[in-house]
Design a protein around this motif. Structure first.
Motif, PDB file in Angstrom:
ATOM      1  N   HIS A  94      -9.597 -37.830 -25.774  1.00 27.08           N
ATOM      2  CA  HIS A  94      -9.272 -37.331 -27.113  1.00 27.08           C
ATOM      3  C   HIS A  94      -9.139 -38.517 -28.050  1.00 27.08           C
ATOM      4  N   ARG A 106      -1.002 -40.790 -42.291  1.00 33.12           N
ATOM      5  CA  ARG A 106      -0.705 -39.800 -41.256  1.00 33.12           C
ATOM      6  C   ARG A 106       0.176 -40.427 -40.187  1.00 33.12           C
ATOM      7  N   ILE A 126      -8.912 -39.641 -32.682  1.00 29.99           N
ATOM      8  CA  ILE A 126      -8.927 -39.247 -34.098  1.00 29.99           C
ATOM      9  C   ILE A 126     -10.081 -39.989 -34.770  1.00 29.99           C
ATOM     10  N   ASN A 135       1.497 -39.758 -36.253  1.00 28.27           N
ATOM     11  CA  ASN A 135       1.398 -38.947 -35.046  1.00 28.27           C
ATOM     12  C   ASN A 135       2.451 -39.431 -34.062  1.00 28.27           C
ATOM     13  N   HIS A 170     -10.114 -41.689 -25.878  1.00 26.47           N
ATOM     14  CA  HIS A 170      -9.432 -42.352 -24.750  1.00 26.47           C
ATOM     15  C   HIS A 170      -8.719 -41.295 -23.916  1.00 26.47           C
ATOM     16  N   TYR A 200      -1.337 -43.900 -39.387  1.00 26.80           N
ATOM     17  CA  TYR A 200      -2.720 -44.053 -39.829  1.00 26.80           C
ATOM     18  C   TYR A 200      -2.743 -44.206 -41.345  1.00 26.80           C
TER      19      TYR A 200
HETATM   20  C1  SIN Z   1      -3.266 -40.521 -29.486  1.00 28.69           C
HETATM   21  O1  SIN Z   1      -3.840 -39.808 -28.681  1.00 28.69           O
HETATM   22  O2  SIN Z   1      -2.840 -41.626 -29.178  1.00 28.69           O
HETATM   23  C2  SIN Z   1      -3.072 -40.083 -30.909  1.00 28.69           C
HETATM   24  C3  SIN Z   1      -3.554 -38.714 -31.215  1.00 28.69           C
HETATM   25  C4  SIN Z   1      -3.327 -38.358 -32.655  1.00 28.69           C
HETATM   26  O3  SIN Z   1      -3.129 -39.255 -33.484  1.00 28.69           O
HETATM   27  O4  SIN Z   1      -3.331 -37.158 -32.985  1.00 28.69           O
END
Ligand code: SIN
Ligand code: MN
Length: 201
Positions: free
Chosen positions: A174, A192, A176, A194, A118, A109
C-alpha cells in the motif's frame, strides 16, 4: 457504526471521526509534536523521504542509513510521548485486537509528498492489524498484493477516514501516490496527517 467497506481485505470506515473529533485530535497532536518534533527521515539508501515523521508509544518506527526498525526513543534522544487516549479509543473501536498498539507513527504530508508502495513488515506479530487514521488533505491510497507487482486499486482517503489492514490485507502493499494539497480546511497551513497504529513486539 456502519459496517466497513471491504476492498481486497482493507476495511474502510469513511468519516469515522466527525469534524469536532478531528479538530480535537489535531489539538492533541499539536501538543504531542512539541515534545517529539517532526523530522525528515532518510531511507537506508540515503534518500530523503518526502514525508515528515514522528511517533508516540513504547516504540517509534524509524529509518536512517542503518535501516528500518523500531526504536524506544526519538532520533533527538527523548522518549516518545504516550499514545493519546483519543487515538487508543479508535484502535479499540475498529481493530478487534486484544493487544494495545505499541506504536503510533505520525506521518505529515506537505505539498508534493508521497509514500511509495510498501508492506508493513517490521513487526513481530502479524496477527494484529494495522489501523490508519487520516486527517487533513485527501490522499490517494493505492492497494496492491502480498507479492510484488500485479494489479492495484486506489481510493481517495479523506479527513476522518479510518482504514484497518488485518487478516489477508495485513501484508499487502500500500502507499500514497499523492495528496490534494489544500483540499481540506482542517489544517490551516494545508497538508495531510496519517496516524498508523501497530503492535510491534
Ligand atoms: C503508511 O502506510 O505508512 C501511510 C499510509 C497513509 O499515509 O495513509
Ligand atoms: Mn504502511
Amino acid at each position: 457504526m456502519s459496517p466497513p467497506l471491504d476492498i481486497r481485505g482493507f476495511r474502510f470506515f469513511p468519516g469515522f471521526l466527525d469534524r469536532p473529533a478531528q479538530e480535537a485530535l489535531v489539538n492533541v497532536l499539536r501538543d504531542l509534536l512539541r515534545n517529539a518534533p517532526l523530522y525528515q527521515p532518510v531511507t537506508p539508501r540515503g534518500q530523503k523521504m518526502s514525508v515528515r515523521m514522528s511517533a508516540a508509544g513504547r516504540f517509534g518506527w524509524v529509518t536512517d542509513r542503518r535501516g528500518y526498525r523500531y526504536e524506544p526513543r526519538h532520533p533527538g534522544g527523548m522518549d516518545w510521548p504516550p499514545i493519546p487516549e483519543e487515538v487508543l479509543a479508535i484502535w479499540r473501536a475498529v481493530s478487534g485486537a486484544t493487544r494495545e498498539p505499541e506504536c503510533c507513527l505520525i506521518n505529515w504530508y506537505g505539498e508534493g509528498a508521497r509514500m511509495g508502495l510498501h508492506q508493513d513488515k517490521d513487526e513481530a506479530d502479524f496477527s494484529c492489524p494495522v489501523v490508519s487514521v487520516s486527517l487533513g488533505d485527501e490522499g490517494l491510497f493505492r492497494m496492491g498484493n502480498a507479492e510484488r507487482g500485479g494489479k492495484t486499486e486506489s481510493i481517495w482517503l479523506k479527513s476522518g477516514d479510518v482504514v484497518v489492514m488485518g487478516g489477508d490485507a495485513r501484508l499487502k502493499h500500500h502507499g500514497i501516490d499523492r495528496i490534494r494539497f489544500g483540499s481540506s480546511t482542517l489544517l490551516p497551513q494545508g497538508g495531510r496527517i496519517n496516524l498508523t497504529l501497530r503492535v510491534v513486539t
